[in-house]
Design an enzyme around this catalytic site. Structure first.
Site, PDB file in Angstrom:
ATOM      1  N   TYR A  91      -1.962  -1.907   9.167  1.00 54.82           N
ATOM      2  CA  TYR A  91      -0.817  -2.491   8.470  1.00 54.82           C
ATOM      3  C   TYR A  91       0.100  -3.211   9.459  1.00 54.82           C
ATOM      4  CZ  TYR A  91      -2.297   1.150   5.205  1.00 54.82           C
ATOM      5  OH  TYR A  91      -3.033   1.968   4.391  1.00 54.82           O
ATOM      6  N   LYS A 115      -8.659   1.282  -5.806  1.00 54.90           N
ATOM      7  CA  LYS A 115      -7.710   2.316  -5.360  1.00 54.90           C
ATOM      8  C   LYS A 115      -6.487   2.335  -6.273  1.00 54.90           C
ATOM      9  CE  LYS A 115      -9.517   2.601  -0.933  1.00 54.90           C
ATOM     10  NZ  LYS A 115      -9.831   3.709  -0.178  1.00 54.90           N
ATOM     11  N   HIS A 132       0.852  -1.189   0.000  1.00 50.77           N
ATOM     12  CA  HIS A 132       0.000   0.000   0.000  1.00 50.77           C
ATOM     13  C   HIS A 132       0.889   1.242   0.000  1.00 50.77           C
ATOM     14  CE1 HIS A 132      -3.638  -2.207   1.521  1.00 50.77           C
ATOM     15  NE2 HIS A 132      -2.707  -2.987   2.033  1.00 50.77           N
ATOM     16  N   CYS A 146      -3.564   3.029  -5.053  1.00 49.17           N
ATOM     17  CA  CYS A 146      -2.511   2.667  -4.113  1.00 49.17           C
ATOM     18  C   CYS A 146      -1.918   1.311  -4.488  1.00 49.17           C
ATOM     19  CB  CYS A 146      -3.145   2.651  -2.724  1.00 49.17           C
ATOM     20  SG  CYS A 146      -2.410   1.611  -1.491  1.00 49.17           S
ATOM     21  N   HIS A 164      -2.200  -3.152  -3.611  1.00 44.69           N
ATOM     22  CA  HIS A 164      -3.589  -2.955  -3.206  1.00 44.69           C
ATOM     23  C   HIS A 164      -4.462  -2.679  -4.429  1.00 44.69           C
ATOM     24  CE1 HIS A 164      -6.661  -0.565  -0.616  1.00 44.69           C
ATOM     25  NE2 HIS A 164      -7.005  -1.831  -0.680  1.00 44.69           N
TER      26      HIS A 164
END
Length: 123
Positions: free
Chosen positions: A36, A109, A7, A111, A103
């Site tokens: 995380y 996303k 991420h 990311c 991700h």
């Protein structure tokens, strides 16, 4: 462990943040703290988030994975790349069947701001 998901923090590139900041942000969102397992700061510090034996909270439907967050959006320091590489290689030894993904490969996303599969081919 079957997956490691990379991420980004989606914060301005080069701005220093750390695992403690993310923990605070996640608590402010009403979550159970940092989701995380590992955070890599712009200075290249590898910081622990939640222990790996705790289920993550970073990728809907994939929270049994190890979650790694690079601080920044789409530009990372050489030291961050080096630490990410070392962490991925270490986890691949620890979990030989580990699948490493971004991700953005399992969500809408953008990311982590780079193509993880292309990056893996450069290792």
């Amino acid at each position: 462990m079957k997956e490691l998901i990379i991420h980004c923090s989606a914060t301005p590139n080069g701005r220093y943040h750390n695992a403690e900041d993310i923990h605070r942000w996640h608590l402010e969102n009403g979550w159970d703290g940092i989701g995380y397992h590992w955070v890599i700061t712009p200075k290249g510090e590898l910081q622990a988030g939640r222990p790996e034996y705790w289920k993550g909270s970073h990728a809907r439907g994939h929270n049994n994975a190890i979650g790694v967050c690079m601080i920044g959006t789409d530009e990372f320091s050489d030291r961050q790349w080096e630490i990410l590489k070392n962490l991925v290689l270490e986890k691949k030894i620890q979990y030989p069947l580990l699948k490493v993904i971004g991700h953005n490969e399992i969500s809408t996303k953008s990311c982590p701001g780079f193509d993880v599969q292309w990056w893996l081919k450069t290792l």
